[in-house]
Design a protein around this motif. Sequence first.
Motif, short mmCIF file in Angstrom:
data_model
loop_
_atom_site.label_atom_id
_atom_site.label_comp_id
_atom_site.label_asym_id
_atom_site.label_seq_id
_atom_site.Cartn_x
_atom_site.Cartn_y
_atom_site.Cartn_z
N TYR A 35 49.02 36.18 35.98
CA TYR A 35 49.62 37.41 36.50
C TYR A 35 50.35 37.14 37.82
O TYR A 35 50.73 38.07 38.52
CB TYR A 35 48.54 38.48 36.70
CG TYR A 35 48.00 39.00 35.38
CD1 TYR A 35 48.39 40.23 34.88
CD2 TYR A 35 47.11 38.24 34.63
CE1 TYR A 35 47.91 40.72 33.68
CE2 TYR A 35 46.62 38.70 33.41
CZ TYR A 35 47.03 39.94 32.94
OH TYR A 35 46.54 40.39 31.74
N GLY A 36 50.46 35.87 38.15
CA GLY A 36 51.20 35.51 39.36
C GLY A 36 50.39 35.50 40.63
O GLY A 36 50.95 35.35 41.71
N VAL A 129 41.35 39.95 43.57
CA VAL A 129 42.80 39.89 43.73
C VAL A 129 43.27 41.08 44.55
O VAL A 129 42.62 42.13 44.57
CB VAL A 129 43.55 39.91 42.37
CG1 VAL A 129 43.14 38.73 41.51
CG2 VAL A 129 43.31 41.21 41.64
N GLU A 130 44.37 40.89 45.25
CA GLU A 130 45.02 41.98 45.95
C GLU A 130 46.51 41.90 45.62
O GLU A 130 47.12 40.83 45.72
CB GLU A 130 44.85 41.86 47.48
CG GLU A 130 43.43 41.53 47.95
CD GLU A 130 42.43 42.65 47.72
OE1 GLU A 130 42.83 43.74 47.28
OE2 GLU A 130 41.22 42.41 47.95
N LEU A 131 47.07 43.02 45.22
CA LEU A 131 48.51 43.12 44.98
C LEU A 131 49.07 44.05 46.04
O LEU A 131 48.78 45.25 46.04
CB LEU A 131 48.78 43.65 43.57
CG LEU A 131 50.22 44.01 43.18
CD1 LEU A 131 51.21 42.93 43.58
CD2 LEU A 131 50.31 44.26 41.68
N ALA A 139 51.62 48.93 39.20
CA ALA A 139 50.78 47.92 39.85
C ALA A 139 49.31 48.14 39.51
O ALA A 139 48.59 47.18 39.19
CB ALA A 139 50.98 47.97 41.36
N ASP A 140 48.87 49.39 39.55
CA ASP A 140 47.47 49.69 39.25
C ASP A 140 47.12 49.24 37.84
O ASP A 140 46.11 48.59 37.60
CB ASP A 140 47.20 51.19 39.39
CG ASP A 140 47.63 51.73 40.75
OD1 ASP A 140 48.82 51.57 41.09
OD2 ASP A 140 46.78 52.29 41.46
N ALA A 141 48.03 49.60 36.92
CA ALA A 141 47.76 49.28 35.52
C ALA A 141 47.77 47.77 35.29
O ALA A 141 46.96 47.23 34.54
CB ALA A 141 48.80 49.96 34.63
N ALA A 145 44.75 45.50 34.00
CA ALA A 145 44.93 44.65 32.82
C ALA A 145 44.50 43.22 33.12
O ALA A 145 43.89 42.54 32.28
CB ALA A 145 46.38 44.69 32.36
N CYS A 146 44.80 42.78 34.31
CA CYS A 146 44.41 41.44 34.74
C CYS A 146 42.89 41.30 34.76
O CYS A 146 42.33 40.30 34.28
CB CYS A 146 45.00 41.17 36.13
SG CYS A 146 44.52 39.58 36.81
#
Length: 413
Positions: A35-36, A129-131, A139-141, A145-146
């Motif tokens: 997921y990067g 993880v933090e996005l 982003a939440d979804a 999913a990740c």
Amino acid sequence: MSALQAVRGTHDHLPETRRAHRRVAEAAHRVTALYGFQEMATPIFEFTEVFQRTLGETSDVVTKEMYTFHDKGGEQITLRPEGTAGVVRAFVANGLQQALPQRLFYQGPMFRYERPQKGRLRQFHQVGVELLGVATPLADAEVIACAAAFLRDLGVAGDTTLEINTLGDAESRANYRDALVAYLRQYAHRLSDDSRERLERNPLRVLDSKDENDQAVVADAPSFLDYLNADSRAFFDGVCAHLAAMGLDYVMNPRLVRGLDYYCHTAFEFTTTILGAQGTVLAGGRYDGLVEQMGGSAVSGVGWAAGIERLAALIGDPEAPPRPVMMVPLGEEAERHALPLAERLRAAGHVVEMTYTGNLKKRLKRADRSNARAAVILGEDELAAGRATVRDLDTGQQDAVALDAVADALGQG
RNA sequence: GCGAGCGUAGCUCAGUCGGUUAGAGCGCUGGUUUGUGGUACCAGAGGUCACGGGUUCGAGUCCCGUCGCUCGCCCCA
């Protein structure tokens, strides 16, 4: 108390435990990379203020669970009780807001001064993880999913349930909070002591009470969904729609609230019923405002953290380590040849261990106990012929093999 | 922080009503004569009965405290 025993709530990780933990951490690293997310690390201690500011002065973590001490320079230091605060601090300190979005993965020990139970330790380990920098429900979804993919990779998806809720934005939450407090105050006399305390400190928590009388009161309490403003509702609907589009099953849990102040909008947890009281295995949510609170600009964030110990308890027995090849040199002359030969075998990718003492019989017994798949016997006969006896310990078959050919004769393992 | 249960060998556990030198299985070490493991047989090592105090002629056993583990609460991953 023995000086030999580990401090309460801390554990030694012997190889078998360590393998299970590595498996969890490596799966997390591998899947989140898809997921990067890129791994970063922050110190395991910070100035106490970092946690006080971000977690909220009234949270349980801050008021009673932090390992805090003064170092020799007089600084007040706290062992990190969770990962997000440190990551966000580093995010601001290193100017990462110049390159948004940021997808960050971390892993490591966390510390909370709590009464230990199964799946609850004073030193425990998390992956997370933090996005940062994406304000839309996408982003939440994606982050959820990740998390789901990670649990699927571990093979525990079937044992867990995704629960989600929304805490709305600050305005919605404030409105609801007022309404809830007004309602609960009418019935304060019927609430448990714990919940009367919660009413003052963190009223949303009352919703989550396990006390039967509390639940009776809560049953008729105003619903959060009625207090969501249009933006908050649209946001949450968006998250749900994206989850549905990916085919991710979830359960709405209106009682899913957060102890930490910085959460807003999406809150989610993956829970299991087979771990006892500590059923939450991975939890996360959105924390718009945290970066600003930390002194950065207004950057939104969403992320999750998972407990390695709890996941390790769920995945069952870790895979066995690779079976070694056992060197069996007999006599000093053979010993001189054994190490160089072992080095060549290792260079060829074989796991090689050595027997150090005993006659052939004893050494083969040791090889057997080590779960070796083969023994490489170097004795007088073999040396005279420039060969080694390679014995397959499963079949008992053995051959005289030229020293150059031993690595090949051992196959792929 | 609150409540309850538990703590005997490396592991899983016996240990009677308070009574002599604390036991078993598994594991570990060694042996059963020559350079062939797993099975079998024989032998051995390994214990501060969690720690400290108390009661008693005598405590693994009863009492108190401490430490740790487990379960629940609080809270959380």
